[in-house]
Structure formats: C-alpha cells, structure tokens
Design an enzyme around this catalytic site. Structure first.
Site, PDB file in Angstrom:
ATOM      1  N   ASN A   1       6.544  14.564   4.748  1.00 44.42           N
ATOM      2  CA  ASN A   1       7.251  15.651   4.064  1.00 44.42           C
ATOM      3  C   ASN A   1       7.407  15.234   2.605  1.00 44.42           C
ATOM      4  O   ASN A   1       8.225  14.369   2.293  1.00 44.42           O
ATOM      5  CB  ASN A   1       8.622  15.843   4.743  1.00 44.42           C
ATOM      6  CG  ASN A   1       9.517  16.809   3.997  1.00 44.42           C
ATOM      7  OD1 ASN A   1       9.070  17.513   3.091  1.00 44.42           O
ATOM      8  ND2 ASN A   1      10.786  16.837   4.374  1.00 44.42           N
ATOM      9  N   TRP A   2       6.605  15.853   1.740  1.00 49.81           N
ATOM     10  CA  TRP A   2       6.602  15.429   0.333  1.00 49.81           C
ATOM     11  C   TRP A   2       7.816  15.958  -0.429  1.00 49.81           C
ATOM     12  O   TRP A   2       8.046  15.584  -1.563  1.00 49.81           O
ATOM     13  CB  TRP A   2       5.320  15.894  -0.359  1.00 49.81           C
ATOM     14  CG  TRP A   2       4.060  15.289   0.180  1.00 49.81           C
ATOM     15  CD1 TRP A   2       3.937  14.434   1.252  1.00 49.81           C
ATOM     16  CD2 TRP A   2       2.732  15.490  -0.315  1.00 49.81           C
ATOM     17  NE1 TRP A   2       2.618  14.099   1.445  1.00 49.81           N
ATOM     18  CE2 TRP A   2       1.851  14.732   0.498  1.00 49.81           C
ATOM     19  CE3 TRP A   2       2.185  16.232  -1.364  1.00 49.81           C
ATOM     20  CZ2 TRP A   2       0.467  14.705   0.285  1.00 49.81           C
ATOM     21  CZ3 TRP A   2       0.806  16.209  -1.576  1.00 49.81           C
ATOM     22  CH2 TRP A   2      -0.041  15.447  -0.758  1.00 49.81           C
ATOM     23  N   LYS A   3       8.542  16.873   0.166  1.00 45.82           N
ATOM     24  CA  LYS A   3       9.714  17.500  -0.471  1.00 45.82           C
ATOM     25  C   LYS A   3       9.316  18.060  -1.849  1.00 45.82           C
ATOM     26  O   LYS A   3       8.188  18.510  -2.009  1.00 45.82           O
ATOM     27  CB  LYS A   3      10.870  16.499  -0.544  1.00 45.82           C
ATOM     28  CG  LYS A   3      11.159  15.890   0.832  1.00 45.82           C
ATOM     29  CD  LYS A   3      12.464  15.161   0.912  1.00 45.82           C
ATOM     30  CE  LYS A   3      12.660  14.647   2.335  1.00 45.82           C
ATOM     31  NZ  LYS A   3      13.935  13.975   2.520  1.00 45.82           N
TER      32      LYS A   3
ATOM     33  N   HIS B   1      14.809  21.960   7.982  1.00 51.24           N
ATOM     34  CA  HIS B   1      15.095  20.621   7.461  1.00 51.24           C
ATOM     35  C   HIS B   1      16.546  20.571   6.969  1.00 51.24           C
ATOM     36  O   HIS B   1      17.063  21.556   6.461  1.00 51.24           O
ATOM     37  CB  HIS B   1      14.126  20.280   6.323  1.00 51.24           C
ATOM     38  CG  HIS B   1      14.238  18.849   5.916  1.00 51.24           C
ATOM     39  ND1 HIS B   1      15.218  18.402   5.066  1.00 51.24           N
ATOM     40  CD2 HIS B   1      13.527  17.752   6.286  1.00 51.24           C
ATOM     41  CE1 HIS B   1      15.095  17.084   4.924  1.00 51.24           C
ATOM     42  NE2 HIS B   1      14.069  16.682   5.651  1.00 51.24           N
TER      43      HIS B   1
ATOM     44  N   GLU C   1      16.288  14.218  12.962  1.00 55.15           N
ATOM     45  CA  GLU C   1      16.537  13.486  11.727  1.00 55.15           C
ATOM     46  C   GLU C   1      18.033  13.436  11.466  1.00 55.15           C
ATOM     47  O   GLU C   1      18.612  14.405  10.964  1.00 55.15           O
ATOM     48  CB  GLU C   1      15.860  14.196  10.552  1.00 55.15           C
ATOM     49  CG  GLU C   1      14.362  14.312  10.679  1.00 55.15           C
ATOM     50  CD  GLU C   1      13.726  14.575   9.325  1.00 55.15           C
ATOM     51  OE1 GLU C   1      12.970  13.712   8.871  1.00 55.15           O
ATOM     52  OE2 GLU C   1      14.010  15.611   8.716  1.00 55.15           O
TER      53      GLU C   1
ATOM     54  N   SER D   1      14.412   7.583   6.927  1.00 54.63           N
ATOM     55  CA  SER D   1      14.165   6.206   6.469  1.00 54.63           C
ATOM     56  C   SER D   1      13.144   5.443   7.310  1.00 54.63           C
ATOM     57  O   SER D   1      13.278   4.235   7.516  1.00 54.63           O
ATOM     58  CB  SER D   1      15.490   5.429   6.365  1.00 54.63           C
ATOM     59  OG  SER D   1      16.310   6.002   5.373  1.00 54.63           O
TER      60      SER D   1
ATOM     61  N   GLY E   1      10.241   9.725   1.876  1.00 58.57           N
ATOM     62  CA  GLY E   1       9.901   8.799   0.781  1.00 58.57           C
ATOM     63  C   GLY E   1       8.619   8.012   0.991  1.00 58.57           C
ATOM     64  O   GLY E   1       7.761   7.952   0.100  1.00 58.57           O
TER      65      GLY E   1
ATOM     66  N   GLY F   1      16.664   9.329   3.488  1.00 56.84           N
ATOM     67  CA  GLY F   1      16.631   8.827   2.118  1.00 56.84           C
ATOM     68  C   GLY F   1      17.675   7.766   1.815  1.00 56.84           C
ATOM     69  O   GLY F   1      17.907   7.430   0.654  1.00 56.84           O
TER      70      GLY F   1
ATOM     71  N   GLU G   1      17.862  19.446   4.437  1.00 57.74           N
ATOM     72  CA  GLU G   1      18.081  19.827   3.028  1.00 57.74           C
ATOM     73  C   GLU G   1      18.096  21.343   2.867  1.00 57.74           C
ATOM     74  O   GLU G   1      18.770  21.874   1.981  1.00 57.74           O
ATOM     75  CB  GLU G   1      17.017  19.151   2.140  1.00 57.74           C
ATOM     76  CG  GLU G   1      17.302  17.654   2.014  1.00 57.74           C
ATOM     77  CD  GLU G   1      16.095  16.764   1.855  1.00 57.74           C
ATOM     78  OE1 GLU G   1      15.013  17.257   1.493  1.00 57.74           O
ATOM     79  OE2 GLU G   1      16.234  15.549   2.123  1.00 57.74           O
TER      80      GLU G   1
END
Ligand code: PGA
Length: 250
Positions: A9-11, A96, A166, A212, A234, A172, A98
């Site tokens: 997931n490159w966000k 997600h 998650e 993570s 990440g 992160g 976020e």
C-alpha cells in the site's frame, strides 16, 4: 491451501518518476509462477500509469473506491470502482484505517464500497483493526468481529475478497502485536467469517496481517496460524524491502 498474498500500500506517495522507478524495480523480479501472490496499490495519480507497465505476476490495485453505486456522476473528487477498473487495476483496498480516521468512513460505508468493487469485478481487500484505546480496553476481538460482520458483504467469496487485519496502533509505528495476539485475532476473524459466509468460504478466504511489517519480522508474522499474507505500507516503498518480505514466504 491458501496461497499467501504480499500486498503493498503506497499510500499518498509517488510522483510519476518515483512510481515508475519503484514499480519497474518490483515488477522486474516477478514471474507468473511464484508460490505467492503479489499486489501493489499505488495512489490514484499514478494508478493507470503503473497498470500500463508490464506487470506479469503482480496485481495492480487502487487504495479506495467511491461509496456511490453510480458508475459516474456528480461526486466531486470521487473515483468509482468502474473508473478504477477502466484504468487497468483489478484489485482495490477498502476501509483502510486512514480512510476510517481521516474521512470518517463507517463500517456501513466500507461495506458499500466493498459491494461496489466486487460488483465491478475487482478483488477487494477489506481492512479492519482496533485502535490502541480499544485494545487497552480489552475490546480488540470484539471490535474486529464487529467490523468483519458489518463490513463483509454477502457477495464476498474467497476469490473476490481478502481481509486485512491491521491494528491501528501498529500502522507506521514500528510496534507489532505478539504472535499470540495476531493468532487470536485471525482465528476470531475466520470464525466470524464462517458465521457471515459459511464455513467453506471462510476457510478459503485469505486474512492478511498489516502494521509495521518489515523484512526483520516478516518470517515470524507470516508463519502465524491463519496469517495468509501481509499488507505493507512503509516497507513497500522500496523494492528491496518489499521483495525481502515476499521472500520470507515459505
Ligand atoms: P505500515 O502500514 O506497514 O507502514 O505500518 C501498513 C498499512 O497501513 O497498510
């Protein structure tokens, strides 16, 4: 036997030049006969561009789709599952944390997005996970069971749907739950899936761990019971670390 899935997931990362370099480096190592599946989810600005690069052995997906069932129309800023598909993507994430946190997406919204994506023929990764406050209150299992029940639509199958657990506090942060905690949650999710979809679909559906995941902890996490792959933020932004995680798949 559930084939493991390694998903990146490159966000909100990647101008065209970065995306090209990252995607090209990831795709270069992939083949059509790998013993695991691989997925990259670039941001919308480069999704079509990445999907047009040769990507044998790697699926390309979006990070989100619109909530409306309409394929197009007056929904400023939204991109429908239909449009995502038209860009060449065959997968998408939905729900997600976020999105839930910054865009106030509820379980009902996440479910609608999953329905839209599945209806469009996109394989859909539904993300769930508890906050730190919920874990500290001893409610992690209850929260993920509720999210599973409320977000997974009746049309979900092991072929068109994947769950990603998650924990919000692990995303992160460099913090990861113990393997016992991961095992407990994944077993609870599979049990809840059996109640929602029936035992057979539940048994075959993949449940990823995310939060993570790094090359250093990938092997341990990927070997936990009921962990069928990883959703990586990440560490998916560098081809080397993304591949090092994939290579931890037995
Ligand atoms: P992280 O993100 O690997 O950077 O913790 C995971 C995710 O949010 O999907």
């Amino acid at each position: 036997m559930r084939k493991k899935l390694i998903a990146g997931n490159w966000k909100m990362n990647g101008l065209k030049a970065d995306a090209k370099a990252l995607a090209t480096a990831i795709f270069a190592k992939a083949t059509s006969d790998m013993h695991f599946d691989m997925l990259v989810c670039p941001p919308m600005n480069v999704l079509g561009f990445v999907a047009e690069l040769p990507h044998t052995g790697v699926f390309v997906g979006a990070q989100d789709v619109a909530e409306t069932v309409k394929l197009n129309g007056a929904f400023t800023g939204d991109v429908s599952a239909h449009m995502v598909h038209d860009l060449g993507a065959t997968w998408t994430l939905v729900g997600h944390s976020e999105r839930r946190q910054y865009h106030h997406e509820t379980d009902a919204i996440v479910k609608q997005k999953a329905i839209n994506a599945i209806t469009e023929g996109l394989t859909t990764v539904i993300c769930i996970g508890e906050t730190l406050a919920e874990r500290d209150a001893g409610k992690a299992v209850e929260v993920v069971r509720r999210q599973t029940r409320e977000c997974v639509p009746a049309e979900a199958t092991a072929e068109n749907c994947v769950i990603a657990y998650e924990p919000v506090w692990a995303i992160g942060t460099g913090k990861v739950p113990t393997t016992a905690d991961v095992a407990e949650i994944h077993a609870a999710v599979r049990d809840e899936l059996a109640q929602v979809l029936g035992a057979e679909k539940a048994e075959n559906m993949r449940i990823l761990y995310g939060g993570s995941v790094k090359p250093e902890n990938a092997k341990e996490l990927l070997n936990v019971d009921n962990v069928d792959g990883a959703l990586i933020g990440g560490a998916s932004l560098k081809a080397d670390s993304f591949w090092a995680i994939a290579e931890a798949v037995k």
